[in-house]
Design a protein around this motif. Structure first.
Motif, PDB file in Angstrom:
ATOM      1  N   LEU A 210      81.023 -14.082 -44.959  1.00 45.67           N
ATOM      2  CA  LEU A 210      81.588 -13.983 -43.643  1.00 45.67           C
ATOM      3  C   LEU A 210      81.208 -12.531 -42.919  1.00 45.67           C
ATOM      4  CD1 LEU A 210      85.240 -15.178 -44.735  1.00 45.67           C
ATOM      5  CD2 LEU A 210      83.459 -16.370 -43.288  1.00 45.67           C
ATOM      6  N   GLN A 211      81.325 -11.572 -43.532  1.00 48.09           N
ATOM      7  CA  GLN A 211      80.995 -10.306 -42.982  1.00 48.09           C
ATOM      8  C   GLN A 211      79.374 -10.148 -42.572  1.00 48.09           C
ATOM      9  OE1 GLN A 211      81.713  -7.306 -45.700  1.00 48.09           O
ATOM     10  NE2 GLN A 211      83.975  -7.331 -45.503  1.00 48.09           N
ATOM     11  N   MET A 212      78.638 -10.864 -43.357  1.00 49.36           N
ATOM     12  CA  MET A 212      77.039 -11.097 -42.805  1.00 49.36           C
ATOM     13  C   MET A 212      77.135 -11.902 -41.759  1.00 49.36           C
ATOM     14  SD  MET A 212      75.952  -8.542 -44.773  1.00 49.36           S
ATOM     15  CE  MET A 212      77.446  -7.730 -45.173  1.00 49.36           C
ATOM     16  N   ALA A 213      77.774 -12.982 -41.859  1.00 45.60           N
ATOM     17  CA  ALA A 213      77.484 -13.967 -40.987  1.00 45.60           C
ATOM     18  C   ALA A 213      77.952 -13.272 -39.317  1.00 45.60           C
ATOM     19  CB  ALA A 213      78.464 -15.300 -40.806  1.00 45.60           C
ATOM     20  N   ILE A 214      79.106 -12.640 -39.287  1.00 51.83           N
ATOM     21  CA  ILE A 214      79.313 -12.095 -37.867  1.00 51.83           C
ATOM     22  C   ILE A 214      78.359 -10.937 -37.472  1.00 51.83           C
ATOM     23  CG2 ILE A 214      81.224 -10.590 -38.928  1.00 51.83           C
ATOM     24  CD1 ILE A 214      82.780 -11.703 -36.649  1.00 51.83           C
ATOM     25  N   LEU A 215      77.986 -10.273 -38.677  1.00 55.12           N
ATOM     26  CA  LEU A 215      76.879  -9.170 -38.468  1.00 55.12           C
ATOM     27  C   LEU A 215      75.542  -9.949 -37.595  1.00 55.12           C
ATOM     28  CD1 LEU A 215      76.654  -6.791 -41.108  1.00 55.12           C
ATOM     29  CD2 LEU A 215      76.922  -6.390 -38.885  1.00 55.12           C
ATOM     30  N   VAL A 216      75.230 -11.179 -38.238  1.00 49.33           N
ATOM     31  CA  VAL A 216      74.278 -11.946 -37.571  1.00 49.33           C
ATOM     32  C   VAL A 216      74.491 -12.239 -36.117  1.00 49.33           C
ATOM     33  CG1 VAL A 216      72.868 -14.035 -37.521  1.00 49.33           C
ATOM     34  CG2 VAL A 216      73.176 -12.728 -39.684  1.00 49.33           C
ATOM     35  N   VAL A 217      75.772 -12.713 -36.205  1.00 52.26           N
ATOM     36  CA  VAL A 217      76.221 -13.134 -34.609  1.00 52.26           C
ATOM     37  C   VAL A 217      76.123 -11.943 -33.608  1.00 52.26           C
ATOM     38  CG1 VAL A 217      78.058 -14.089 -33.203  1.00 52.26           C
ATOM     39  CG2 VAL A 217      77.661 -14.938 -35.642  1.00 52.26           C
ATOM     40  N   SER A 218      76.549 -10.756 -33.963  1.00 47.37           N
ATOM     41  CA  SER A 218      76.771  -9.673 -33.324  1.00 47.37           C
ATOM     42  C   SER A 218      75.338  -9.224 -32.836  1.00 47.37           C
ATOM     43  CB  SER A 218      77.449  -8.678 -33.571  1.00 47.37           C
ATOM     44  OG  SER A 218      76.956  -7.845 -34.823  1.00 47.37           O
ATOM     45  N   LEU A 219      74.251  -9.342 -33.820  1.00 48.79           N
ATOM     46  CA  LEU A 219      72.974  -8.782 -33.657  1.00 48.79           C
ATOM     47  C   LEU A 219      71.889  -9.793 -32.728  1.00 48.79           C
ATOM     48  CD1 LEU A 219      71.998  -7.699 -37.413  1.00 48.79           C
ATOM     49  CD2 LEU A 219      72.114  -6.213 -35.423  1.00 48.79           C
TER      50      LEU A 219
END
Lengths: 534, 293
Positions: B259-268
Motif C-alpha cells: 500500500l505504501q509503495m502503491a501510493i508512492l507510485v501514484v504520487s510520483l
C-alpha cells in the motif's frame, strides 16, 4: 477566545510554539506548569466509580486485577445502550482528533457519517489529523483561539495539566464518584484510566483507555516447538537456551531483532521497577537500581553470543515482517499486535510469560503495566447543559462490544457497510472506506480479547492469567511532571545511546553509571522532585 | 583510428567497456529503487515477508494495493486537489514573482530599495507557525484552498533569480520599446517575458514542485478531509503506518508495504510525466539567473 489564546501562549512560553516547524513540536516548551499544586489537589478529588457494564456477557469474564474479558465471536443479540439520541439538541459539534487510518470520504459523500449524525442527533464536524502531526495541529489550533467542542489531548502534550485546567471544561460535577452513573459506558472505564484526567482537584477530561497488559514478548510457538525448545522458559538460563536454540546464523534465523524489548524482559525477570518505585517515601528511578544495569549487561552478553539479527542494533528492521517470515522468533510488541500478527502472517503466535531470573516463580519477576490511556478527550468550556450533551455523545461512542452502538461505530449499517459471514461481520467496499472515521480516538470502550477465534482468545486468556498476578504499576502513572514530557526525547536519547554503546560492546558496563548520573543532572532529578511534591 | 576532428585516438575497448559498466551501475543505482517501489506495490504479503520488506521481481503481480487505495475515491480526489493546487498555485506564482521581480529590477521605481530589503528580509526570517495561522484565520481562509495557495505564492529566492535575469536584459531593448510607445506592462509582457522563458520555467517548476509536495499547511489550515492534497494522504499511509480498513481480527488486506509503495507510485507519476519535458529549462534557468546575477 482572545483570552484563551493569551492564556495558552502564556503557559507554553509562546515563543517555543513558533519553533514548532517539525515533528518534534513543543518538545522544548518551558514555563512553570504548577503541576505540583494540581496533583496535590487532585489527590483529594474522587475518581469516577468503576461500574462495569453488565448487560453484555463476555465468554471469558474479565477480572478486577486486569485480565481482559474475552469474546469467542461477535454477539448477534445486541443490547441497545441508548433509547434516545445522545446528542439531541447539540447542533454542530466540532471535534478535533488524530487518526491512523486513511481519510474517509467527507461528510457530504459518506453515508456512514450521515447515519452517524442521524443516530447521535447532532452534526459531528470532525477534523482529523495524521497522528504524527497531531501535536502541531493541536498546538496551533489552541494558540489560534480556535478550541473545538471536543478535542483529543495527546498524552505527550506539554503542559497538559495547565491546558486542561485553564482552557477546558471542569467535568467534576458530572463525573466525580457516583455522578458518573449517568453515563453508563464512561462508568465502564477502569479507575486507572481516570487518574491522568484529574488535575487541581477536578476531572478535566475523559480517558481513551488501554489495557494495562502492556508489552508482550511474542514468540513463534511453531518454530519453538519444531526445535523442541521451551516456549515458556522457567529462568534466565532457560531463556538463553531457547534463544540459542532458535538461532541458526547460516539459515538467517535469529532469536531477536531488537534489543530494547529484550533488556526490558530480562529486567522484568530481575524485578526492575516500572519506570519508578517508591522506596521509603522517595521515588527511585528504574535506571538507578542495580537490576536495571544487570539487565543491560545480560543483553550485551546475548548480543555477543550471536542470538540477535546482525542489523538488530541499528533499530531499523521491520520487526513484524521478520517475525512473520520466521527470521526472528521472539519480538516484544504491544498486546494489540497479537491478533494483527497472527492474522497478517497466518503463524502460530504465543506470549512468553516472564520467568523469575533464577527460576523463582513468585516474588521477583514482574510484568510492567502498560499505560492506562492512549490519550485524553477534553471539552471546550461551556455551560452545564452543553457539557452534558458532549458527555452523552462520548458516552455513546464508548459503548462496548455487544451493544448496537458499538456495532454501528465499528461496522456501520448492516447490508451497506458490512454483511455477516458466518459469525463474523465482513466489511463491504463502502464499509472499508467510509467506516474509518477515527471515533475511537474521541471515546472508546475498554479493549477485549477477540472476537475472532476461540482458540486464540483462550490462549491469550491463559497467558494473561499467568502474567497478571505479576503486574507492576508505575507509581507515577497518575502523577504529572512537566519535565518528564518536555524532556522525554532528550532523556530517552541519552539513556538509549548509553545502552546501545554497552550492548554493542563499544563501552564497558561501568559507563552505565555515568549515563545515569547525566540523566539525573539533565532532568531526572527534577522529574523526581515534581513527582515527590504532589 | 584517429578522430579527424579532435586528432585524438578513441578510447580502447577495455576502457569503453569499463565506462559502460560504470554507467550501467550508475543507472542501476537510480533505477533499482524505483523498480523496488513499483514491484513491491504489486507483490503479495508472502513474498514481501519472505524478502524482508522489498521485492524486486513480484512472482504473482497483483493490483490489490492500487484497488484498495483508489477505493472510495479519497486518493483520486486528493490527486485532483493536488493537481489543481499545483496548476493554479504555480500559475499565480509566476504572475506574482515576475511582477515583483520586474518592478524591483527597474532602476528608479518607487520604493525599490525598501521593498527589496523587505523581500530579502524574508529570506532570513520567517514569521513562524502561529502568526501565519492567525493571519490565515483572520483572513477567513481556514479550510479554504486559498490557505494552501496564498502562503506559497512567492518566495524571495525566486524573485532574486528572476530579478537578476531581468537586470541583464540590455537597457537599449527596453528604451527602444519605450520609444515605440510601450508602457511598463507592455514592456514586461511583450519584451521581457519572451526573452525570459527559461527563468519563467524555473519559477514555474519550483512552485509546481513546492505545491505538489506541500502537506504541512494542509495539516494546519484544512479541516475537511475531502480537501486534503495527495501528499497529506500519502503521509497518513507512510508515516502513520496506516492500515486500510484492516484493523479487524481476521480481515485480510493488501500488505502494508504494498500500500505504501502503491501510493508512492501514484504520487510520483505526475512529476515523472512532466519533469522530462521541463528539466532542460530547470537547469538552464537556474544557471542563467545565477551567472548573470
Amino acid at each position: 477566545m482572545q483570552s484563551n489564546r493569551r492564556d495558552f501562549l502564556k503557559l507554553t512560553g509562546g515563543v517555543s510554539l513558533l519553533a514548532a516547524t517539525s515533528g518534534t513540536v513543543l518538545a522544548g516548551c518551558g514555563g512553570s506548569d504548577g503541576s505540583g499544586t494540581a496533583a496535590k489537589a487532585a489527590a483529594k478529588a474522587t475518581p469516577p466509580e468503576y461500574l462495569p457494564y453488565t448487560s453484555v456477557k463476555p465468554d471469558l469474564p474479565g477480572t478486577a486485577d486486569g485480565v481482559m474479558p474475552g469474546f469467542f465471536k461477535y454477539p448477534r443479540q445486541l443490547v441497545d445502550g441508548y433509547k434516545d439520541k445522545p446528542g439531541a439538541g447539540a447542533g454542530d459539534v466540532k471535534i478535533l482528533t488524530n487518526m491512523f487510518n486513511p481519510a474517509p470520504p467527507g461528510a457530504g459523500s459518506n453515508t456512514y457519517w450521515k447515519a452517524l449524525n442521524d443516530r447521535v442527533g447532532a452534526n459531528l464536524d470532525i477534523t482529523m489529523t495524521p497522528a504524527a502531526d497531531y501535536v502541531s495541529k493541536l498546538s496551533t489550533v489552541i494558540a489560534g483561539g480556535d478550541l473545538p467542542d471536543i478535542l483529543m489531548i495527546a498524552s505527550k502534550f506539554p503542559n497538559r495539566g495547565e491546558m486542561l485546567t485553564k482552557l477546558c471544561a471542569d467535568l467534576t460535577s458530572h463525573l466525580s464518584g457516583s455522578a458518573v452513573k449517568d453515563y453508563s459506558f464512561l462508568a465502564n472505564l477502569p479507575t486507572d484510566s481516570w487518574l491522568p484526567t484529574m488535575y487541581k482537584g477536578g476531572i478535566h477530561a475523559i480517558p481513551i483507555a488501554r489495557s494495562v497488559i502492556g508489552t508482550i514478548m511474542f514468540s513463534r510457538v511453531d518454530l519453538i516447538k519444531a526445535r523442541s525448545l521451551n516456549p515458556e522458559p522457567a529462568s534466565y538460563a532457560d531463556f538463553v537456551e531457547t534463544a540459542k536454540g532458535l538461532t541458526d546464523a547460516k539459515a538467517n534465523k535469529w532469536a531477536f531483532g531488537a534489543s530494547k524489548g529484550v533488556t526490558t524482559f530480562i529486567g522484568n525477570m530481575l524485578g526492575v521497577p516500572n519506570v519508578w518505585k517508591q522506596d521509603g517515601g522517595k521515588f527511585v528511578s528504574e535506571l538507578e537500581v542495580p537490576e536495571r544495569k544487570e539487565a543491560v549487561a545480560r543483553t550485551a552478553e546475548l548480543v555477543k553470543a550471536g542470538v540477535f539479527h546482525p542489523d538488530a542494533l541499528g533499530g531499523k528492521l521491520q520487526l513484524r515482517d521478520l517475525f512473520g517470515n520466521g527470521t526472528i522468533a521472539l519480538n516484544a510488541d504491544g498486546y494489540a499486535a497479537w491478533d494483527l500478527m497472527a492474522d497478517t502472517y497466518g503463524v502460530d503466535v504465543g506470549g512468553m510469560p516472564v520467568p523469575g531470573y533464577d527460576g523463582a516463580q513468585k516474588g521477583k519477576p514482574v510484568q510492567r503495566e502498560g499505560a492506562a490511556i492512549f490519550a485524553l478527550t477534553a471539552f471546550k468550556k461551556a455551560g452545564d447543559d452543553r457539557v452534558r450533551q458532549l458527555l452523552r455523545i462520548c458516552d455513546w461512542l464508548a459503548a462496548p462490544l455487544g451493544t448496537s452502538e458499538y456495532m454501528f461505530r465499528r461496522f456501520g449499517l448492516e447490508g451497506i457497510h458490512y454483511t455477516w459471514k458466518g459469525d463474523k461481520p465482513e466489511r463491504t467496499s463502502a464499509g472499508k472506506t467510509q467506516v474509518s472515521l477515527p471515533l475511537e480516538y474521541v471515546a472508546d470502550a475498554p479493549h477485549v480479547l477477540g472476537p475472532s477465534n476461540e482458540q486464540r482468545a483462550r490462549t491469550q486468556r491463559a497467558y494473561q492469567e499467568k502474567i497478571v498476578p505479576n503486574l507492576l504499576a508505575n507509581p507515577c502513572a497518575g502523577l504529572y511532571s512537566a519535565t518528564s514530557i518536555s524532556k522525554a526525547d532528550e532523556l530517552d536519547k541519552l539513556i538509549n545511546a548509553a545502552e546501545l554503546d554497552i550492548i554493542s560492546g563499544r563501552k564497558p558496563i561501568s559507563s552505565w553509571d555515568d549515563a545515569v548520573a547525566n540523566w539525573k543532572k539533565r532532568g531526572g532529578d527534577k522529574i523526581r522532585d515534581e513527582y515527590s511534591n504532589q | 583510428m584517429v578522430n579527424l576532428i579532435s586528432g585524438t585516438a578513441p578510447p580502447s575497448t577495455p576502457v569503453r567497456g569499463l565506462k559502460g559498466v560504470v554507467l550501467i551501475v550508475a543507472c542501476a543505482l537510480v533505477l533499482v529503487p524505483f523498480l523496488a517501489v513499483l514491484s513491491t506495490s504489486l507483490a503479495d504479503q508472502q513474498q514481501i515477508t519472505s524478502s524482508g520488506g522489498y521485492v524486486l521481481f513480484p512472482h504473482d503481480p497483483s493490483f490489490a494495493a492500487y484497488e484498495a487505495i483508489f477505493r472510495g475515491g479519497v486518493v483520486t480526489r486528493a490527486t485532483i486537489v493536488s493537481v489543481l493546487l499545483t496548476v493554479v498555485g504555480s500559475g499565480l506564482s509566476i504572475v506574482v514573482v515576475v511582477s515583483i521581480a520586474y518592478s524591483l529590477s527597474r532602476p528608479g521605481s518607487w520604493g525599490q530599495r525598501p521593498l527589496l530589503f523587505i523581500v530579502l528580509f524574508t529570506l532570513l526570517f520567517s514569521a513562524g507557525i502561529i502568526p501565519n495561522y492567525l493571519l490565515i484565520k483572520e483572513l477567513g481562509l481556514i479550510d479554504s484552498y486559498w490557505a494552501l495557495i496564498l502562503p506559497g505564492l512567492t518566495s524571495a529566492f525566486q524573485i532574486i533569480i528572476v530579478r537578476a535575469f531581468f537586470l541583464d536584459v540590455p537597457a537599449e531593448i527596453i528604451d527602444a520599446a519605450r520609444i515605440d510607445g510601450a508602457n511598463e506592462l507592455q514592456i514586461l509582457t511583450r519584451v521581457m517575458l519572451p526573452l525570459s522563458k527559461a527563468v519563467v520555467a524555473v519559477v514555474g517548476l519550483f512552485s509546481a514542485v513546492g505545491y505538489w509536495n506541500a502537506y504541512f499547511n494542509a495539516i494546519l489550515y484544512i479541516n475537511s478531509p475531502e480537501k486534503w492534497p495527495l501528499q497529506l494522504v500519502l503521509r497518513t499511509y507512510v508515516v502513520d503506518n496506516t492500515q486500510v480498513g484492516g484493523d479487524l481480527p481476521g480481515e485480510v488486506m493488501p500488505p502494508q508495504q504494498s500500500l505504501q509503495m502503491a501510493i508512492l507510485v501514484v504520487s510520483l507519476v505526475p512529476i515523472c510525466l512532466v519533469y522530462p519535458f521541463l528539466q532542460k529549462h530547470f537547469a538552464k534557468g537556474v544557471v542563467l539567473g545565477a551567472v548573470k546575477g
